[in-house]
Design a protein around this motif. Structure first.
Motif, PDB file in Angstrom:
ATOM      1  N   GLU A 297       0.847  -1.190   0.000  1.00 20.11           N
ATOM      2  CA  GLU A 297       0.000   0.000   0.000  1.00 20.11           C
ATOM      3  C   GLU A 297       0.883   1.241   0.000  1.00 20.11           C
ATOM      4  OE1 GLU A 297      -2.525   0.150   3.396  1.00 20.11           O
ATOM      5  OE2 GLU A 297      -3.813  -1.449   2.687  1.00 20.11           O
ATOM      6  N   ILE A 298       0.506   2.200  -0.800  1.00 21.74           N
ATOM      7  CA  ILE A 298       1.156   3.507  -0.769  1.00 21.74           C
ATOM      8  C   ILE A 298       0.038   4.526  -0.571  1.00 21.74           C
ATOM      9  CG2 ILE A 298       2.584   5.176  -1.992  1.00 21.74           C
ATOM     10  CD1 ILE A 298       3.621   2.800  -3.676  1.00 21.74           C
ATOM     11  N   ASN A 299       0.072   5.239   0.529  1.00 20.61           N
ATOM     12  CA  ASN A 299      -0.961   6.217   0.854  1.00 20.61           C
ATOM     13  C   ASN A 299      -0.389   7.623   0.811  1.00 20.61           C
ATOM     14  OD1 ASN A 299      -3.191   4.387   1.648  1.00 20.61           O
ATOM     15  ND2 ASN A 299      -1.724   3.746   3.188  1.00 20.61           N
ATOM     16  N   TYR A 300      -1.146   8.514   0.205  1.00 18.41           N
ATOM     17  CA  TYR A 300      -0.803   9.928   0.183  1.00 18.41           C
ATOM     18  C   TYR A 300      -1.879  10.688   0.941  1.00 18.41           C
ATOM     19  CZ  TYR A 300       2.664   9.139  -3.461  1.00 18.41           C
ATOM     20  OH  TYR A 300       3.751   8.722  -4.168  1.00 18.41           O
ATOM     21  N   VAL A 301      -1.476  11.617   1.789  1.00 22.58           N
ATOM     22  CA  VAL A 301      -2.418  12.424   2.545  1.00 22.58           C
ATOM     23  C   VAL A 301      -2.069  13.888   2.338  1.00 22.58           C
ATOM     24  CG1 VAL A 301      -3.282  12.983   4.851  1.00 22.58           C
ATOM     25  CG2 VAL A 301      -2.702  10.621   4.287  1.00 22.58           C
ATOM     26  N   TRP A 302      -3.070  14.668   1.962  1.00 19.90           N
ATOM     27  CA  TRP A 302      -2.886  16.109   1.811  1.00 19.90           C
ATOM     28  C   TRP A 302      -3.766  16.814   2.826  1.00 19.90           C
ATOM     29  CZ3 TRP A 302      -2.715  13.011  -2.492  1.00 19.90           C
ATOM     30  CH2 TRP A 302      -1.611  13.171  -3.329  1.00 19.90           C
ATOM     31  N   GLU A 303      -3.291  17.911   3.346  1.00 22.21           N
ATOM     32  CA  GLU A 303      -4.077  18.731   4.257  1.00 22.21           C
ATOM     33  C   GLU A 303      -4.445  20.011   3.524  1.00 22.21           C
ATOM     34  OE1 GLU A 303      -3.209  21.179   8.262  1.00 22.21           O
ATOM     35  OE2 GLU A 303      -2.681  19.050   8.305  1.00 22.21           O
ATOM     36  N   LEU A 304      -5.747  20.270   3.423  1.00 22.11           N
ATOM     37  CA  LEU A 304      -6.237  21.450   2.723  1.00 22.11           C
ATOM     38  C   LEU A 304      -6.682  22.488   3.742  1.00 22.11           C
ATOM     39  CD1 LEU A 304      -8.481  19.641   0.099  1.00 22.11           C
ATOM     40  CD2 LEU A 304      -6.117  20.368  -0.163  1.00 22.11           C
ATOM     41  N   THR A 305      -6.287  23.728   3.536  1.00 20.29           N
ATOM     42  CA  THR A 305      -6.705  24.820   4.394  1.00 20.29           C
ATOM     43  C   THR A 305      -7.417  25.853   3.531  1.00 20.29           C
ATOM     44  OG1 THR A 305      -4.771  24.430   5.782  1.00 20.29           O
ATOM     45  CG2 THR A 305      -5.927  26.519   6.086  1.00 20.29           C
ATOM     46  N   PRO A 306      -8.768  25.898   3.606  1.00 22.90           N
ATOM     47  CA  PRO A 306      -9.496  26.849   2.764  1.00 22.90           C
ATOM     48  C   PRO A 306      -9.234  28.284   3.206  1.00 22.90           C
ATOM     49  CG  PRO A 306     -10.993  25.722   4.251  1.00 22.90           C
ATOM     50  CD  PRO A 306      -9.642  25.103   4.437  1.00 22.90           C
ATOM     51  N   THR A 307      -9.285  29.194   2.267  1.00 19.93           N
ATOM     52  CA  THR A 307      -9.045  30.607   2.560  1.00 19.93           C
ATOM     53  C   THR A 307     -10.330  31.423   2.582  1.00 19.93           C
ATOM     54  OG1 THR A 307      -8.659  31.011   0.212  1.00 19.93           O
ATOM     55  CG2 THR A 307      -6.729  30.544   1.587  1.00 19.93           C
ATOM     56  N   ARG A 308     -11.443  30.824   2.128  1.00 14.13           N
ATOM     57  CA  ARG A 308     -12.725  31.538   2.138  1.00 14.13           C
ATOM     58  C   ARG A 308     -13.854  30.517   2.041  1.00 14.13           C
ATOM     59  NH1 ARG A 308     -10.500  31.766  -2.753  1.00 14.13           N
ATOM     60  NH2 ARG A 308     -11.745  31.265  -4.573  1.00 14.13           N
ATOM     61  N   PRO A 309     -15.048  30.901   2.489  1.00 17.68           N
ATOM     62  CA  PRO A 309     -16.201  30.002   2.367  1.00 17.68           C
ATOM     63  C   PRO A 309     -16.606  29.831   0.907  1.00 17.68           C
ATOM     64  CG  PRO A 309     -16.706  31.885   3.797  1.00 17.68           C
ATOM     65  CD  PRO A 309     -15.367  32.122   3.199  1.00 17.68           C
ATOM     66  N   GLY A 310     -17.316  28.761   0.635  1.00 26.68           N
ATOM     67  CA  GLY A 310     -17.811  28.493  -0.710  1.00 26.68           C
ATOM     68  C   GLY A 310     -17.627  27.029  -1.050  1.00 26.68           C
ATOM     69  N   GLU A 311     -17.900  26.687  -2.293  1.00 25.37           N
ATOM     70  CA  GLU A 311     -17.746  25.308  -2.740  1.00 25.37           C
ATOM     71  C   GLU A 311     -16.463  25.185  -3.539  1.00 25.37           C
ATOM     72  OE1 GLU A 311     -21.101  22.671  -4.038  1.00 25.37           O
ATOM     73  OE2 GLU A 311     -20.038  22.855  -5.941  1.00 25.37           O
ATOM     74  N   ILE A 312     -15.711  24.156  -3.230  1.00 20.95           N
ATOM     75  CA  ILE A 312     -14.493  23.891  -3.993  1.00 20.95           C
ATOM     76  C   ILE A 312     -14.582  22.471  -4.556  1.00 20.95           C
ATOM     77  CG2 ILE A 312     -13.049  25.469  -2.660  1.00 20.95           C
ATOM     78  CD1 ILE A 312     -11.891  23.033  -1.217  1.00 20.95           C
ATOM     79  N   VAL A 313     -13.867  22.251  -5.612  1.00 25.07           N
ATOM     80  CA  VAL A 313     -13.806  20.923  -6.211  1.00 25.07           C
ATOM     81  C   VAL A 313     -12.358  20.452  -6.154  1.00 25.07           C
ATOM     82  CG1 VAL A 313     -14.137  19.552  -8.281  1.00 25.07           C
ATOM     83  CG2 VAL A 313     -15.765  21.369  -7.730  1.00 25.07           C
ATOM     84  N   ILE A 314     -12.159  19.328  -5.503  1.00 24.92           N
ATOM     85  CA  ILE A 314     -10.843  18.701  -5.494  1.00 24.92           C
ATOM     86  C   ILE A 314     -10.817  17.799  -6.716  1.00 24.92           C
ATOM     87  CG2 ILE A 314      -9.267  17.187  -4.242  1.00 24.92           C
ATOM     88  CD1 ILE A 314     -10.774  18.104  -1.666  1.00 24.92           C
ATOM     89  N   PRO A 315      -9.941  18.062  -7.671  1.00 23.46           N
ATOM     90  CA  PRO A 315      -9.970  17.287  -8.916  1.00 23.46           C
ATOM     91  C   PRO A 315      -9.567  15.830  -8.695  1.00 23.46           C
ATOM     92  CG  PRO A 315      -8.057  18.729  -8.867  1.00 23.46           C
ATOM     93  CD  PRO A 315      -8.873  19.051  -7.648  1.00 23.46           C
ATOM     94  N   SER A 316      -9.902  15.001  -9.670  1.00 22.76           N
ATOM     95  CA  SER A 316      -9.506  13.599  -9.589  1.00 22.76           C
ATOM     96  C   SER A 316      -7.991  13.494  -9.707  1.00 22.76           C
ATOM     97  CB  SER A 316     -10.187  12.792 -10.691  1.00 22.76           C
ATOM     98  OG  SER A 316      -9.739  13.222 -11.951  1.00 22.76           O
ATOM     99  N   LEU A 317      -7.469  12.443  -9.136  1.00 19.44           N
ATOM    100  CA  LEU A 317      -6.031  12.174  -9.207  1.00 19.44           C
ATOM    101  C   LEU A 317      -5.827  10.883  -9.978  1.00 19.44           C
ATOM    102  CD1 LEU A 317      -5.088  12.917  -5.509  1.00 19.44           C
ATOM    103  CD2 LEU A 317      -4.745  14.405  -7.477  1.00 19.44           C
TER     104      LEU A 317
END
Length: 70
Positions: free
Chosen positions: A28-48
């Protein structure tokens, strides 16, 4: 965005079922990213997309709704 460093896990198991040996090897190879939003709203995390041993694997895009802190 921070992170993206891989963590690796490898395991091997041997089972004997009805006198027949079955070997399993798993990596298994796991990648973890931490996202810190800068403003309210809807965001889309693209496919990898990753390629492993000639096979291509692709995740689904993910929609996230960010709300203001309370």
């Amino acid at each position: 965005v921070s992170g993206g460093q891989p963590s690796f896990n490898e395991s091997t198991s041997i089972s004997i079922i009805n006198g027949r040996r079955i070997d399993n090897h798993k990596i298994e190879i796991n990648y973890v990213w931490e996202l810190t939003p800068t403003r309210p709203g809807e965001i889309v995390i693209p496919s990898l997309e990753v390629n492993v041993g000639g096979d291509t694997y692709k995740s689904e895009a993910m929609r996230v709704r960010v709300t203001p802190a309370e």
